[in-house]
Design a protein around this motif. Sequence first.
Motif, mmCIF file in Angstrom:
data_model
loop_
_atom_site.group_PDB
_atom_site.id
_atom_site.type_symbol
_atom_site.label_atom_id
_atom_site.label_comp_id
_atom_site.label_asym_id
_atom_site.label_seq_id
_atom_site.Cartn_x
_atom_site.Cartn_y
_atom_site.Cartn_z
ATOM 1 N N GLN A 1 -22.798 0.370 13.397
ATOM 2 C CA GLN A 1 -23.867 -0.372 12.733
ATOM 3 C C GLN A 1 -23.668 -0.339 11.222
ATOM 4 O O GLN A 1 -23.852 -1.339 10.549
ATOM 5 N N LYS A 2 -23.267 0.823 10.704
ATOM 6 C CA LYS A 2 -23.012 0.954 9.268
ATOM 7 C C LYS A 2 -21.866 0.041 8.842
ATOM 8 O O LYS A 2 -21.953 -0.625 7.816
ATOM 9 N N MET A 3 -20.811 -0.027 9.654
ATOM 10 C CA MET A 3 -19.669 -0.881 9.339
ATOM 11 C C MET A 3 -20.059 -2.356 9.426
ATOM 12 O O MET A 3 -19.589 -3.175 8.642
ATOM 13 N N ALA A 4 -20.932 -2.696 10.365
ATOM 14 C CA ALA A 4 -21.353 -4.089 10.508
ATOM 15 C C ALA A 4 -22.222 -4.534 9.334
ATOM 16 O O ALA A 4 -22.227 -5.715 8.983
ATOM 17 N N GLN A 5 -22.891 -3.600 8.696
ATOM 18 C CA GLN A 5 -23.764 -3.940 7.583
ATOM 19 C C GLN A 5 -23.082 -3.795 6.221
ATOM 20 O O GLN A 5 -23.705 -4.028 5.197
ATOM 21 N N MET A 6 -21.814 -3.419 6.251
ATOM 22 C CA MET A 6 -21.080 -3.235 4.984
ATOM 23 C C MET A 6 -20.899 -4.557 4.257
ATOM 24 O O MET A 6 -20.783 -5.608 4.879
ATOM 25 N N LYS A 7 -20.861 -4.463 2.932
ATOM 26 C CA LYS A 7 -20.544 -5.628 2.122
ATOM 27 C C LYS A 7 -19.066 -5.957 2.325
ATOM 28 O O LYS A 7 -18.275 -5.119 2.752
ATOM 29 N N ASP A 8 -18.734 -7.189 2.007
ATOM 30 C CA ASP A 8 -17.350 -7.625 2.199
ATOM 31 C C ASP A 8 -16.355 -6.765 1.402
ATOM 32 O O ASP A 8 -15.297 -6.407 1.899
ATOM 33 N N GLU A 9 -16.729 -6.422 0.172
ATOM 34 C CA GLU A 9 -15.832 -5.613 -0.664
ATOM 35 C C GLU A 9 -15.618 -4.224 -0.056
ATOM 36 O O GLU A 9 -14.507 -3.702 -0.037
ATOM 37 N N ASP A 10 -16.710 -3.630 0.443
ATOM 38 C CA ASP A 10 -16.613 -2.300 1.048
ATOM 39 C C ASP A 10 -15.784 -2.341 2.331
ATOM 40 O O ASP A 10 -14.979 -1.448 2.592
ATOM 41 N N LEU A 11 -16.006 -3.372 3.129
ATOM 42 C CA LEU A 11 -15.235 -3.521 4.364
ATOM 43 C C LEU A 11 -13.756 -3.730 4.051
ATOM 44 O O LEU A 11 -12.890 -3.160 4.711
ATOM 45 N N TYR A 12 -13.507 -4.524 3.042
ATOM 46 C CA TYR A 12 -12.120 -4.763 2.616
ATOM 47 C C TYR A 12 -11.468 -3.460 2.151
ATOM 48 O O TYR A 12 -10.330 -3.158 2.517
ATOM 49 N N ASP A 13 -12.204 -2.649 1.390
ATOM 50 C CA ASP A 13 -11.688 -1.355 0.936
ATOM 51 C C ASP A 13 -11.429 -0.426 2.116
ATOM 52 O O ASP A 13 -10.428 0.307 2.139
ATOM 53 N N LEU A 14 -12.322 -0.435 3.108
ATOM 54 C CA LEU A 14 -12.139 0.394 4.297
ATOM 55 C C LEU A 14 -10.878 -0.018 5.054
ATOM 56 O O LEU A 14 -10.081 0.835 5.464
ATOM 57 N N LEU A 15 -10.695 -1.316 5.244
ATOM 58 C CA LEU A 15 -9.489 -1.802 5.936
ATOM 59 C C LEU A 15 -8.221 -1.454 5.149
ATOM 60 O O LEU A 15 -7.197 -1.092 5.727
ATOM 61 N N LYS A 16 -8.291 -1.571 3.834
ATOM 62 C CA LYS A 16 -7.134 -1.207 2.999
ATOM 63 C C LYS A 16 -6.826 0.277 3.150
ATOM 64 O O LYS A 16 -5.660 0.675 3.229
#
Length: 140
Positions: free
Chosen positions: A33-48
Amino acid sequence: FFFQAEDGIRDAQESRGLGDVYKRQVIQQGKIQKMAQMKDEDLYDLLKSITGSKFYSEKRTEAMQLLDQSSKEKKRISEELNELARKVGSLNLEKDMFEEFEKNELEQKAIQHTCLLYTSDAADDLLCVDLGGRRIIKKK
């Protein structure tokens, strides 16, 4: 790539949690749920971060900074070498002028000595004595 871990050597995929060993993982409650609510920049940083490209980007940035510093240092050293070459050229010119001066000075001393001997011989013929460039005439 291989990395040293506590339980042995792992390849790059396994060290990031992408290998066959990690097919089934326990995900903490609320994480999805936390990952689904992440901002695009945060999600991008997580994937990186997961794929290791963040590590690559950081290392690349560090390398570029070192390259810039090296370029600046090279430019500074090049400028100093040019300045030294200019000074060496100036000193060589002064050395050549000094050698020419010494040569002329030796010639001048030789000519003065020759003139002194000539005036001394002439003074002897005239019954004169040469005392350091002054002639004293002897009376008969």
